[in-house]
Design a protein around this motif. Structure first.
Motif, PDB file in Angstrom:
ATOM      1  N   PHE A   5       0.815  -1.190   0.000  1.00  0.00           N
ATOM      2  CA  PHE A   5       0.000   0.000   0.000  1.00  0.00           C
ATOM      3  C   PHE A   5       0.860   1.257   0.000  1.00  0.00           C
ATOM      4  CE2 PHE A   5      -3.293  -2.873   0.957  1.00  0.00           C
ATOM      5  CZ  PHE A   5      -4.510  -2.219   0.827  1.00  0.00           C
ATOM      6  N   GLU A  76      -6.660  10.679   4.643  1.00  0.00           N
ATOM      7  CA  GLU A  76      -6.082   9.639   3.797  1.00  0.00           C
ATOM      8  C   GLU A  76      -5.648   8.439   4.636  1.00  0.00           C
ATOM      9  OE1 GLU A  76      -3.700  11.645   0.183  1.00  0.00           O
ATOM     10  OE2 GLU A  76      -3.310  12.569   2.136  1.00  0.00           O
ATOM     11  N   VAL A  79      -8.705   6.257   5.729  1.00  0.00           N
ATOM     12  CA  VAL A  79      -9.256   5.449   4.633  1.00  0.00           C
ATOM     13  C   VAL A  79      -8.278   4.364   4.226  1.00  0.00           C
ATOM     14  CG1 VAL A  79     -10.105   5.488   2.252  1.00  0.00           C
ATOM     15  CG2 VAL A  79     -10.653   7.374   3.785  1.00  0.00           C
ATOM     16  N   ARG A  80      -6.995   4.671   4.257  1.00  0.00           N
ATOM     17  CA  ARG A  80      -5.966   3.710   3.860  1.00  0.00           C
ATOM     18  C   ARG A  80      -5.921   2.520   4.821  1.00  0.00           C
ATOM     19  NH1 ARG A  80      -1.745   6.913   4.226  1.00  0.00           N
ATOM     20  NH2 ARG A  80      -2.286   7.866   2.224  1.00  0.00           N
ATOM     21  N   THR A  83      -8.949   0.363   4.222  1.00  0.00           N
ATOM     22  CA  THR A  83      -8.800  -0.380   2.968  1.00  0.00           C
ATOM     23  C   THR A  83      -7.843  -1.546   3.135  1.00  0.00           C
ATOM     24  OG1 THR A  83      -9.190   1.644   1.699  1.00  0.00           O
ATOM     25  CG2 THR A  83      -8.180  -0.197   0.530  1.00  0.00           C
ATOM     26  N   CYS A 127     -18.346   5.348   0.042  1.00  0.00           N
ATOM     27  CA  CYS A 127     -17.535   4.780  -1.036  1.00  0.00           C
ATOM     28  C   CYS A 127     -18.409   4.428  -2.230  1.00  0.00           C
ATOM     29  CB  CYS A 127     -16.801   3.536  -0.542  1.00  0.00           C
ATOM     30  SG  CYS A 127     -15.706   2.773  -1.753  1.00  0.00           S
ATOM     31  N   GLU A 149     -13.786   5.504  -5.098  1.00  0.00           N
ATOM     32  CA  GLU A 149     -13.646   6.851  -4.558  1.00  0.00           C
ATOM     33  C   GLU A 149     -14.393   6.938  -3.231  1.00  0.00           C
ATOM     34  OE1 GLU A 149     -14.035  10.871  -6.852  1.00  0.00           O
ATOM     35  OE2 GLU A 149     -15.986  10.472  -5.917  1.00  0.00           O
ATOM     36  N   ILE A 165      -9.045   5.280  -4.556  1.00  0.00           N
ATOM     37  CA  ILE A 165      -8.450   3.966  -4.284  1.00  0.00           C
ATOM     38  C   ILE A 165      -8.226   3.267  -5.617  1.00  0.00           C
ATOM     39  CG2 ILE A 165      -8.724   1.726  -3.142  1.00  0.00           C
ATOM     40  CD1 ILE A 165     -10.667   3.064  -1.196  1.00  0.00           C
ATOM     41  N   VAL A 194      -3.956   4.762  -2.183  1.00  0.00           N
ATOM     42  CA  VAL A 194      -5.089   5.337  -1.465  1.00  0.00           C
ATOM     43  C   VAL A 194      -4.683   6.750  -1.084  1.00  0.00           C
ATOM     44  CG1 VAL A 194      -6.697   5.125   0.462  1.00  0.00           C
ATOM     45  CG2 VAL A 194      -5.689   3.062  -0.548  1.00  0.00           C
TER      46      VAL A 194
END
Length: 284
Positions: A5, A76, A79-80, A83, A127, A149, A165, A194
């Motif tokens: 990532f 960020e 969300v990262r 994910t 999302c 997104e 993403i 991401v």
């Protein structure tokens, strides 16, 4: 194998490099400012093949790339991390492909996007799957691309942040014929990106400029699908935003049994529907 990532941090790098990241990101608009984000075509052959200028070009691109990848924001990062956790869960589960039954779901990009989108929605993230399409023009050929997104509202600034993403970010820029300098830039890219849209735009500009320079040094024609306008259209063109239904997770404990009825007893079912009745089929 676990996916790599974009972490937004420079592990093991000095504070000086992080400071450099602030400088190069803020001054990016003034760098390489021709309209396509590519190297200057007006340079003569001697300048283009100069080892000193080539070295300076690749060093500059490397510093710009490191600078942008060093930066991140709390939005960020949140969300990262979500994910990353969802992808880890998906790797440990068995999924049924919902679009092409003969293909393993984990090798189907469409299914992976749908499943990732659904799981992030269940976690409370806004999302959606974005599908961008663009037509042929004098500058680019037609194409389409799908990505994820996440939209986050920042209460303090009262504005919406878009986090992109991209599940196969490194693969979008890989070239078999790339030179060593270009391949080193590719290694810096994360497999899964991401990050905010403006960060993605800057990375695309750097890599497209590097790809064009690479092809020029090798005296090869760059494909139209690798040009800056085409690559930028993938994530910044006109797109449709939609959520999708989740994939079925293979779990025998949660499967609902299918109701089965013999045609020989079908008349018994009809007895319960508005008093209808029909004669049983005689078996001989």
């Amino acid at each position: 194998m676990a996916k790599e990532f974009f972490t937004g941090s420079a592990t093991g790098r000095s504070s000086d490099e992080v400071s450099l990241a602030d400088i190069v990101f803020e001054s990016w608009d003034s760098f390489d400012s021709n309209k396509d984000g590519d190297v200057d075509e007006n340079n003569n052959d001697n300048d283009g093949s100069s080892s000193e200028k080539c070295k300076a070009f690749w060093e500059e691109k490397d510093q710009l790339l490191k600078g942008i990848l060093c930066r991140t924001s709390s939005c960020e990062k949140k969300v990262r991390e979500a994910t990353k956790e969802v992808v880890r869960e998906m790797d440990n589960s068995e999924m049924v492909c919902s679009c092409r039954r003969q293909v393993v779901a984990k090798s189907c990009r469409n299914c992976m996007l749908k499943e990732l989108c659904d799981r992030l929605l269940n976690l409370g993230y806004n999302c959606a799957i974005c599908k961008s399409k663009w037509r042929s023009s004098s500058e680019i050929i037609s194409g389409e691309h799908s990505y994820l997104e996440v939209r986050e509202d920042l209460s303090k600034s009262k504005r919406e942040v878009k986090v992109v993403i991209e599940m196969s970010f490194r693969g979008e820029f890989e070239m078999a014929c790339g030179n060593e300098e270009y391949k080193e830039l590719i290694k810096r890219l994360p497999e899964v990106f991401v990050g905010k849209a403006e960060r993605l735009r800057a990375l695309v500009k750097i890599m497209c400029s590097a790809a064009k320079r690479c092809m020029k040094e090798k005296k090869m024609h760059i494909g139209p699908w690798r040009k800056h306008k085409y690559m930028e259209a993938k994530w910044f063109g006109t797109c449709e935003r939609s959520t999708m239904e989740p994939l079925l997770v293979m779990n025998s404990a949660t499967r609902q049994p299918k109701y089965k009825a013999s045609m020989l007893t079908f008349d018994l079912l009809l007895d319960n529907i508005q008093g209808l009745h029909c004669t049983t089929v005689e078996v001989v």
